[in-house]
Design a protein around this motif. Structure first.
Motif, PDB file in Angstrom:
ATOM      1  N   ASP A  97      31.383  33.090  40.748  1.00  0.00           N
ATOM      2  CA  ASP A  97      30.784  34.145  40.394  1.00  0.00           C
ATOM      3  C   ASP A  97      29.253  33.562  40.009  1.00  0.00           C
ATOM      4  O   ASP A  97      28.900  32.338  39.726  1.00  0.00           O
ATOM      5  CB  ASP A  97      31.436  35.120  39.399  1.00  0.00           C
ATOM      6  CG  ASP A  97      30.626  36.193  38.591  1.00  0.00           C
ATOM      7  OD1 ASP A  97      30.152  36.709  39.316  1.00  0.00           O
ATOM      8  OD2 ASP A  97      30.841  36.083  37.201  1.00  0.00           O
ATOM      9  N   TRP A 156      24.296  35.999  30.544  1.00  0.00           N
ATOM     10  CA  TRP A 156      23.910  37.420  30.668  1.00  0.00           C
ATOM     11  C   TRP A 156      22.663  37.625  29.930  1.00  0.00           C
ATOM     12  O   TRP A 156      22.253  36.722  28.918  1.00  0.00           O
ATOM     13  CB  TRP A 156      25.167  38.175  29.975  1.00  0.00           C
ATOM     14  CG  TRP A 156      26.283  38.227  30.897  1.00  0.00           C
ATOM     15  CD1 TRP A 156      27.381  37.544  30.580  1.00  0.00           C
ATOM     16  CD2 TRP A 156      26.402  39.108  31.819  1.00  0.00           C
ATOM     17  NE1 TRP A 156      28.450  37.902  31.492  1.00  0.00           N
ATOM     18  CE2 TRP A 156      27.927  39.023  32.448  1.00  0.00           C
ATOM     19  CE3 TRP A 156      25.597  40.320  32.396  1.00  0.00           C
ATOM     20  CZ2 TRP A 156      28.282  39.606  33.525  1.00  0.00           C
ATOM     21  CZ3 TRP A 156      26.184  41.052  33.399  1.00  0.00           C
ATOM     22  CH2 TRP A 156      27.425  40.881  33.924  1.00  0.00           C
ATOM     23  N   ASP A 168      35.623  32.744  37.931  1.00  0.00           N
ATOM     24  CA  ASP A 168      34.751  33.882  37.450  1.00  0.00           C
ATOM     25  C   ASP A 168      35.036  33.796  36.054  1.00  0.00           C
ATOM     26  O   ASP A 168      36.258  33.556  35.706  1.00  0.00           O
ATOM     27  CB  ASP A 168      35.227  35.192  38.262  1.00  0.00           C
ATOM     28  CG  ASP A 168      34.509  36.263  38.138  1.00  0.00           C
ATOM     29  OD1 ASP A 168      34.143  36.854  37.084  1.00  0.00           O
ATOM     30  OD2 ASP A 168      34.044  37.059  39.161  1.00  0.00           O
ATOM     31  N   ASP A 169      33.903  34.584  35.196  1.00  0.00           N
ATOM     32  CA  ASP A 169      34.395  34.591  33.678  1.00  0.00           C
ATOM     33  C   ASP A 169      35.091  35.892  33.607  1.00  0.00           C
ATOM     34  O   ASP A 169      35.623  35.881  32.161  1.00  0.00           O
ATOM     35  CB  ASP A 169      32.954  34.854  33.009  1.00  0.00           C
ATOM     36  CG  ASP A 169      32.188  35.873  33.565  1.00  0.00           C
ATOM     37  OD1 ASP A 169      31.969  36.108  34.673  1.00  0.00           O
ATOM     38  OD2 ASP A 169      31.546  36.579  32.448  1.00  0.00           O
ATOM     39  N   SER A 170      35.696  36.703  34.475  1.00  0.00           N
ATOM     40  CA  SER A 170      36.021  37.972  34.252  1.00  0.00           C
ATOM     41  C   SER A 170      37.585  37.837  34.645  1.00  0.00           C
ATOM     42  O   SER A 170      37.918  37.590  35.658  1.00  0.00           O
ATOM     43  CB  SER A 170      35.588  39.131  35.109  1.00  0.00           C
ATOM     44  OG  SER A 170      36.606  40.125  34.859  1.00  0.00           O
ATOM     45  N   LEU A 175      39.931  39.793  34.829  1.00  0.00           N
ATOM     46  CA  LEU A 175      40.282  40.937  35.830  1.00  0.00           C
ATOM     47  C   LEU A 175      39.830  40.632  37.257  1.00  0.00           C
ATOM     48  O   LEU A 175      40.635  40.949  38.167  1.00  0.00           O
ATOM     49  CB  LEU A 175      39.419  42.118  35.465  1.00  0.00           C
ATOM     50  CG  LEU A 175      39.896  43.549  36.034  1.00  0.00           C
ATOM     51  CD1 LEU A 175      41.519  43.712  35.578  1.00  0.00           C
ATOM     52  CD2 LEU A 175      39.087  44.858  35.474  1.00  0.00           C
ATOM     53  N   ASN A 176      38.777  39.932  37.355  1.00  0.00           N
ATOM     54  CA  ASN A 176      38.427  39.612  38.789  1.00  0.00           C
ATOM     55  C   ASN A 176      39.020  38.495  39.340  1.00  0.00           C
ATOM     56  O   ASN A 176      39.581  38.288  40.393  1.00  0.00           O
ATOM     57  CB  ASN A 176      36.826  39.253  38.808  1.00  0.00           C
ATOM     58  CG  ASN A 176      36.102  40.213  38.498  1.00  0.00           C
ATOM     59  OD1 ASN A 176      36.398  41.454  38.671  1.00  0.00           O
ATOM     60  ND2 ASN A 176      34.655  40.140  38.188  1.00  0.00           N
ATOM     61  N   VAL A 234      39.864  31.155  35.555  1.00  0.00           N
ATOM     62  CA  VAL A 234      38.921  31.984  34.590  1.00  0.00           C
ATOM     63  C   VAL A 234      37.812  30.795  33.865  1.00  0.00           C
ATOM     64  O   VAL A 234      38.477  30.066  33.425  1.00  0.00           O
ATOM     65  CB  VAL A 234      39.473  32.543  33.372  1.00  0.00           C
ATOM     66  CG1 VAL A 234      38.714  33.300  32.431  1.00  0.00           C
ATOM     67  CG2 VAL A 234      40.446  33.590  34.064  1.00  0.00           C
TER      68      VAL A 234
END
Length: 203
Positions: A10, A18, A165-167, A169-170, A183
């Motif tokens: 990601d 961010w 990915d840091d999510s 959910l992903n 994660v």
């Protein structure tokens, strides 16, 4: 254990931090902007349309500025965005080492212009073989079709890939289609996680 060929990263939250988290806000051309107000763009309907390639960068931003009553130009936003981006500590060095043994891909929910800025600021583009960005395929993580399309573009089987990915959910969505996934929290933890599953990191 079947060999992994691709490591898929990601971008936001993994390669770069961010944006718009500065509590002091931002100054440009004699104007002051509240970072929290600008950050609302990530929640806007226009951003989703932009990420899936349905509207242009300019149309997305001008609609957002109008909705938020922001006296900002597209150029001012681009400058603030780029200046605010910072690479995640240690990620460049890690990807450089991993690229000696694995093909590197990027998979991100983003529009064209912002994706280009994020990837450039990460400093890892030279090590990247493929980029799967949501605006190109019209799909967003964590949709199943995003990961199916990613595999098609890479020409890879799920077991040949590792997704980071840091999510959560992903990550769960990638696992659901058979892709090994981790994660991301920070680079040190990622190194530990990779070593636990016997990934070769060239020192």
């Amino acid at each position: 254990m079947k060999p992994t060929k691709w490591i898929i990263f990601d971008v936001s939250g993994v390669l770069t931090h961010w944006t718009f988290r500065n509590p002091k806000g931002y100054e440009i051309n004699g104007k002051h902007f509240d970072g929290k107000k600008i950050e609302l763009l990530y929640e806007s309907l226009e951003y989703k349309e932009y990420m899936t390639g349905r509207i242009s960068y300019r149309k997305f931003l001008e609609a957002f500025f109008g909705n938020q009553n922001l006296d900002m130009t597209v150029g001012e936003f681009s400058a603030i965005f780029e200046n605010d981006l910072r690479p995640i500590k240690g990620i460049h060095e890690l990807i450089k080492k991993l690229s000696s043994n694995y093909k590197i891909a990027l998979a991100s929910n983003e529009g064209k212009e912002l994706a280009e800025i994020r990837i450039k600021k990460s400093g890892v583009e030279r090590y990247v073989s493929k980029k799967i960005i949501s605006y190109q395929i019209g799909k967003l993580k964590p949709e199943k079709d995003f990961f199916i399309k990613t595999l098609e573009i890479l020409g890879a089987k799920p077991y040949e890939c590792l997704f980071i990915d840091d999510s959560p959910l992903n990550v769960e969505a990638a696992i659901a289609v058979g892709i090994k996934s981790l994660v991301f929290t920070d680079t040190s933890k990622l190194k530990q996680d990779l070593e636990k599953i016997d990934f070769q990191i060239m020192i």
